[in-house]
Design an enzyme around this catalytic site. Sequence first.
Site, PDB file in Angstrom:
ATOM      1  N   CYS A 119       1.556  -2.382   7.710  1.00 15.76           N
ATOM      2  CA  CYS A 119       1.595  -2.365   6.247  1.00 15.76           C
ATOM      3  C   CYS A 119       0.170  -2.572   5.742  1.00 15.76           C
ATOM      4  CB  CYS A 119       2.512  -3.456   5.705  1.00 15.76           C
ATOM      5  SG  CYS A 119       2.366  -3.643   3.902  1.00 15.76           S
ATOM      6  N   CYS A 148      -0.300  -5.753   3.698  1.00 14.69           N
ATOM      7  CA  CYS A 148      -0.314  -6.962   4.535  1.00 14.69           C
ATOM      8  C   CYS A 148      -1.683  -7.120   5.200  1.00 14.69           C
ATOM      9  CB  CYS A 148       0.796  -6.912   5.582  1.00 14.69           C
ATOM     10  SG  CYS A 148       2.452  -7.220   4.914  1.00 14.69           S
ATOM     11  N   ASP A 164      -7.325  -1.185  -7.311  1.00 12.64           N
ATOM     12  CA  ASP A 164      -6.769  -0.012  -6.640  1.00 12.64           C
ATOM     13  C   ASP A 164      -7.922   0.846  -6.103  1.00 12.64           C
ATOM     14  OD1 ASP A 164      -3.791   1.621  -6.953  1.00 12.64           O
ATOM     15  OD2 ASP A 164      -5.560   2.764  -6.325  1.00 12.64           O
ATOM     16  N   HIS A 173       5.777 -10.062   2.531  1.00 12.32           N
ATOM     17  CA  HIS A 173       6.119  -8.643   2.553  1.00 12.32           C
ATOM     18  C   HIS A 173       7.523  -8.436   1.979  1.00 12.32           C
ATOM     19  CE1 HIS A 173       5.846  -4.428   3.816  1.00 12.32           C
ATOM     20  NE2 HIS A 173       7.152  -4.546   3.923  1.00 12.32           N
ATOM     21  N   ASN A 192       6.554   1.303  -9.167  1.00 14.79           N
ATOM     22  CA  ASN A 192       7.274   2.424  -8.563  1.00 14.79           C
ATOM     23  C   ASN A 192       8.224   1.875  -7.512  1.00 14.79           C
ATOM     24  OD1 ASN A 192       5.868   4.472 -10.016  1.00 14.79           O
ATOM     25  ND2 ASN A 192       4.110   4.194  -8.648  1.00 14.79           N
ATOM     26  N   GLY A 218       7.842   7.886  -6.579  1.00 17.32           N
ATOM     27  CA  GLY A 218       6.390   7.921  -6.419  1.00 17.32           C
ATOM     28  C   GLY A 218       5.809   6.745  -5.662  1.00 17.32           C
ATOM     29  N   HIS A 251       5.204  -1.989   0.017  1.00 16.67           N
ATOM     30  CA  HIS A 251       5.009  -3.443  -0.144  1.00 16.67           C
ATOM     31  C   HIS A 251       4.899  -3.611  -1.650  1.00 16.67           C
ATOM     32  CE1 HIS A 251       2.866  -7.333   1.315  1.00 16.67           C
ATOM     33  NE2 HIS A 251       3.057  -7.450   0.008  1.00 16.67           N
ATOM     34  N   HIS A 291       4.377  -4.007  -5.453  1.00 20.74           N
ATOM     35  CA  HIS A 291       3.161  -4.261  -6.231  1.00 20.74           C
ATOM     36  C   HIS A 291       3.380  -3.822  -7.665  1.00 20.74           C
ATOM     37  CE1 HIS A 291       2.959  -0.322  -4.282  1.00 20.74           C
ATOM     38  NE2 HIS A 291       2.337   0.110  -5.379  1.00 20.74           N
ATOM     39  N   HIS A 318       1.271  -2.322 -10.807  1.00 18.25           N
ATOM     40  CA  HIS A 318       0.019  -1.744 -11.273  1.00 18.25           C
ATOM     41  C   HIS A 318      -0.282  -2.295 -12.665  1.00 18.25           C
ATOM     42  CE1 HIS A 318       0.041   1.820  -8.420  1.00 18.25           C
ATOM     43  NE2 HIS A 318       1.335   1.517  -8.406  1.00 18.25           N
TER      44      HIS A 318
HETATM   45  P1  AMP Z   1       2.443   3.281  -5.331  1.00 19.65           P
HETATM   46  O1  AMP Z   1       2.405   4.769  -5.465  1.00 19.65           O
HETATM   47  O2  AMP Z   1       3.070   2.593  -6.527  1.00 19.65           O
HETATM   48  O3  AMP Z   1       3.033   2.829  -4.021  1.00 19.65           O
HETATM   49  O4  AMP Z   1       0.941   2.787  -5.384  1.00 19.65           O
HETATM   50  C1  AMP Z   1       0.182   2.545  -4.248  1.00 19.65           C
HETATM   51  C2  AMP Z   1      -1.235   2.353  -4.718  1.00 19.65           C
HETATM   52  O5  AMP Z   1      -1.961   1.721  -3.685  1.00 19.65           O
HETATM   53  C3  AMP Z   1      -1.962   3.658  -5.059  1.00 19.65           C
HETATM   54  O6  AMP Z   1      -2.397   3.616  -6.414  1.00 19.65           O
HETATM   55  C4  AMP Z   1      -3.137   3.666  -4.074  1.00 19.65           C
HETATM   56  O7  AMP Z   1      -4.317   4.195  -4.632  1.00 19.65           O
HETATM   57  C5  AMP Z   1      -3.278   2.198  -3.722  1.00 19.65           C
HETATM   58  N1  AMP Z   1      -3.886   1.923  -2.432  1.00 19.65           N
HETATM   59  C6  AMP Z   1      -3.567   2.475  -1.238  1.00 19.65           C
HETATM   60  N2  AMP Z   1      -4.349   1.957  -0.270  1.00 19.65           N
HETATM   61  C7  AMP Z   1      -5.162   1.048  -0.863  1.00 19.65           C
HETATM   62  C8  AMP Z   1      -6.177   0.188  -0.393  1.00 19.65           C
HETATM   63  N3  AMP Z   1      -6.548   0.148   0.892  1.00 19.65           N
HETATM   64  N4  AMP Z   1      -6.815  -0.618  -1.281  1.00 19.65           N
HETATM   65  C9  AMP Z   1      -6.467  -0.580  -2.582  1.00 19.65           C
HETATM   66  N5  AMP Z   1      -5.506   0.220  -3.094  1.00 19.65           N
HETATM   67  C10 AMP Z   1      -4.862   1.019  -2.242  1.00 19.65           C
END
Ligand code: AMP
Length: 105
Positions: free
Chosen positions: A4, A7, A30, A46, A82, A88, A93, A95, A97
């Site tokens: 993950c 994680c 992000d 997680h 999401n 989307g 994990h 989160h 936004h």
């Molecule tokens: P979601 O589509 O809601 O799952 O959003 C996942 C978000 O995680 C996306 O906006 C990605 O740009 C962001 N993301 C993926 N990998 C990383 C990372 N290593 N560091 C920071 N953000 C990330």
Amino acid sequence: MVDCIFCKIINGEFGTKFVYEDENVVVFNDINPKADTHLLVVPKKHVTDLNECSEELIAKLMSIVKKVTVQEGIKSYRTVINTGKEAGQEVFHLHIHILSGNIKL
Ligand code: AMP
């Protein structure tokens, strides 16, 4: 959880700078921002998505949204969660936004 990405970030594997951290939650930028400010509020535990999240945890995460927006001086912002691939979600994990300024999402 093994494999993950969030994680691994929480465990410090990438040296990601945290905008905010407490015993349960981290907040970081992000990697592919969809706004001038694009933060992710992430529980350390997680949890796959909102469907798996307790009321207590989502309340905690929303309280951190409020705390961090005050900390960062963000007054106008959009929050997005999401839930599920078809909606989307790319990182499984949970989160939240936080997007502010020239939002492209
Ligand atoms: P979601 O589509 O809601 O799952 O959003 C996942 C978000 O995680 C996306 O906006 C990605 O740009 C962001 N993301 C993926 N990998 C990383 C990372 N290593 N560091 C920071 N953000 C990330």
